[in-house]
Design an enzyme around this catalytic site. Sequence first.
Site, PDB file in Angstrom:
ATOM      1  N   GLU A  41     -12.589  72.225  90.861  1.00  0.00           N
ATOM      2  CA  GLU A  41     -11.842  72.928  91.897  1.00  0.00           C
ATOM      3  C   GLU A  41     -12.572  74.123  92.493  1.00  0.00           C
ATOM      4  OE1 GLU A  41      -9.024  71.835  93.114  1.00  0.00           O
ATOM      5  OE2 GLU A  41      -8.989  70.132  91.714  1.00  0.00           O
TER       6      GLU A  41
ATOM      7  N   SER B 292      48.594  56.269  60.402  1.00  0.00           N
ATOM      8  CA  SER B 292      48.778  56.765  59.035  1.00  0.00           C
ATOM      9  C   SER B 292      47.743  57.785  58.604  1.00  0.00           C
ATOM     10  CB  SER B 292      48.758  55.584  58.048  1.00  0.00           C
ATOM     11  OG  SER B 292      49.836  54.714  58.301  1.00  0.00           O
TER      12      SER B 292
END
Length: 808
Positions: A104, A492
């Site tokens: 770069e 239950s």
Amino acid sequence: MAFKGFIIRIKKAKKPSVGKLFKVVFILCTLFFACAIGIWLGAYLSIRQNLPSISMLEEFEPNIITYIYSDEGEVIGEYAIEKRIEIPYEDIPEVIKNAIIATEDPRFYKHRGFDLRGALRALREDIKTKLGRKSRKLHGGSTISQQLARDLFLHRRQTVRRKFKEVLLARQVEKKYSKHEILTMYCNQFNLGHGAYGVEAASQLYFGKNVSGLAVEEAAMIVGILRGPSLYSPYRNREITHRRRNHVIRRLVEEGYLTEEEGEEAKAKPLDVMPLRRGNIGFAAYFKEEVRKYLEKNYGADALYRKGLKVHTTLNQTYQRFAEEALLNWLPVLDKRQGWRDDKRNLLEEGVEGLEDLENISMEGWPPDSWLKPSLGKGDVVEAVVLSVTRTEASVKIKNYLGKINNKDIGWTETKNLSALIKEGDLILVKIKEIDEENKELLVSLDQEPLIEGGFIAIEPHTGQIKAMVGGKSFKKSKWNNATQALRQSGSSIKPIFYTAALESGFTAAHIIIDEPTEFIDKWRGEPWSPGNYDQKYKGAITVRRGLEESRNIVTAKLLEFISPQKGVDYCRKFGLTSTIYPYLSLALGTFEVRLIELVSAFTVFPNKGIRIRPYFLTRIEDKDGNILEESKIETEEVISPQIAYIMTNLLEGIIYNKGTGRAASYLQWPLGGKTGTTDGYTDAWFVGFSPSLCAGVWVGHGKGQIPIGERQSGAVAALPVWRDFFDKVIKEKVRVAEENGEKFVIDEEFEVPPNLSFVQIDSKTGLLASPVCLFTLREVFLPGTEPDRFCTHEDHMMILDYYSIRK
């Protein structure tokens, strides 16, 4: 006018002197340069006036990942707009730094933000591009500092004006920050594809390791992506990315960071990356969603997705895995009990012209989710397209594999004829049994997606910490959490709360209740009520213990009538149930709705000596710097005495180990207790139970409406297997850990017996003190002073309907 006259005089002059010509040229040049300087200065001042201040960098905070941690500190989830992991300069390896500079900005350490050579090179390339009319896109030539300034402050669109701003900002950045600081910001800032920002996040995404461990070719690939993350993707454009990687390696050689030999060796390496992880969305998805909702509500979306919170939770990954396996493996079994459903999609009927190139079909929702997985594994349940079918065999397509189904294991469909079930073009589910990778062939079995839903949650009784949570069979298809949101009739499974109230009202486990057809008058509704037992049978005189172990509805109704339904409601509130409950006698059968998390929390009271700790899932929240923002606050409440809690625990153990409704889990041979639950019409099935250190509950049913699970699919049949499988895995894990540590495994936990309890040998059928003539004896636990006061006789045995008709 004076200037005009001057020009006229020049024109009229027949033979101007050299001196006068020079003077004219000088004046014109001066005017030209003055105008140019003015224009440039005006443009400069205009650009500078609108230039962002780099002082913003002092306050700039890049978006950082929020991490969700398990109870052992392992990452189980992430939330972020940009998945960025910041690292300091010291942690950035030289190969990354060198690759960035070589590719770069080779003169990075020689310029002060703007590189004239690079700019001239870019200009030359732009001129070539314009002359060749290849593209309107300008070339870069930007230094690292310019790229950083552009990404942080400027718009992406490339213009001359933006280029000037870029240069000015880069100069300011270079004046304020050192080269090391600039390079560090650069390495942490940029998008490197697929949601990864910065080199550390990219390293973990593509190679599954920290950036410090990257090889040359791996670092080169990451740096190559900087130029265009959408183009240079090893998943989308493998060849282009490979060439870009090799270009970076070549630049490393040209700039002297690598020798020719090292460069060629690196370029010879294949482009190996990790399979693309789309996030472990499935694992603990419902739990993580509870965390996400809490964080967004209390800290805001900005903090959740951008500020890098560190969120420590109570989730145990091992228990969570066991819970998901237990529930998600069981739901298809339940579903198949109802047979094959003819509700499958057919691609040919939807307009697909041929099945030759299935991977490239262009239609909404295609390809199926299971085809997006990077690889297939044995046991996976995946979508498949039927290519051909006969009575005994079918050919199917799965991604780029060819699969075969036979009719040997389709008994659950109630037919052996495959052609009666599926046809060409059908999109079906199959389970992979064998894989031949070389020939891309599979042996699969017919499957189908279950309609049945479920929920599971596990809570640590002594801490209140939620250790596992499964809210349904698929978070992707429904975010509705059956563990925390769904209100379902408890059946239950609620009975232990009423039995607790009865014990505190003077009853004992040995008290006799007559189990017989009974018509009650519900005083609160003013109506008669005649409940029946689940099996439509009546046992006559039975103990309170047996009434709970066998879940006899008449016994519970009589107990509730004695203590009053209002007291039953009060005890539900004491145990932490918050749903709407009315004081009707039908309360005894669990006709009101509860949430699974609240019911499981209520059951933690029994193994925790009567103390209920409010469930929670977060232990600590920190900001990105480790400052504690919030810590969990333990909320405890004494619900019942330790003595009553132990008696109830002992009764609930009997449901598993005294041939009660939970006896299918008795083989586990571990301190366990629990209760089944079934609603009318078999629409809901429950099992909630516990060990000394863990309490867990299961609900199974249909997500909407009162749709039956199936005929006689009770809590013991439809829900208990999930709970049993979960605890089976938990126990085996304890054994495995002990063996790995070279220790002999022993049961390392038990229900602690509190003081002030009395243990007496009784006849389990009559509830009286055991004598030599008793056939069924039991060591029962009592509060002191409530023990039976006489011994059992033959006459007492004769009062029990089944005393001599059944064996112990």
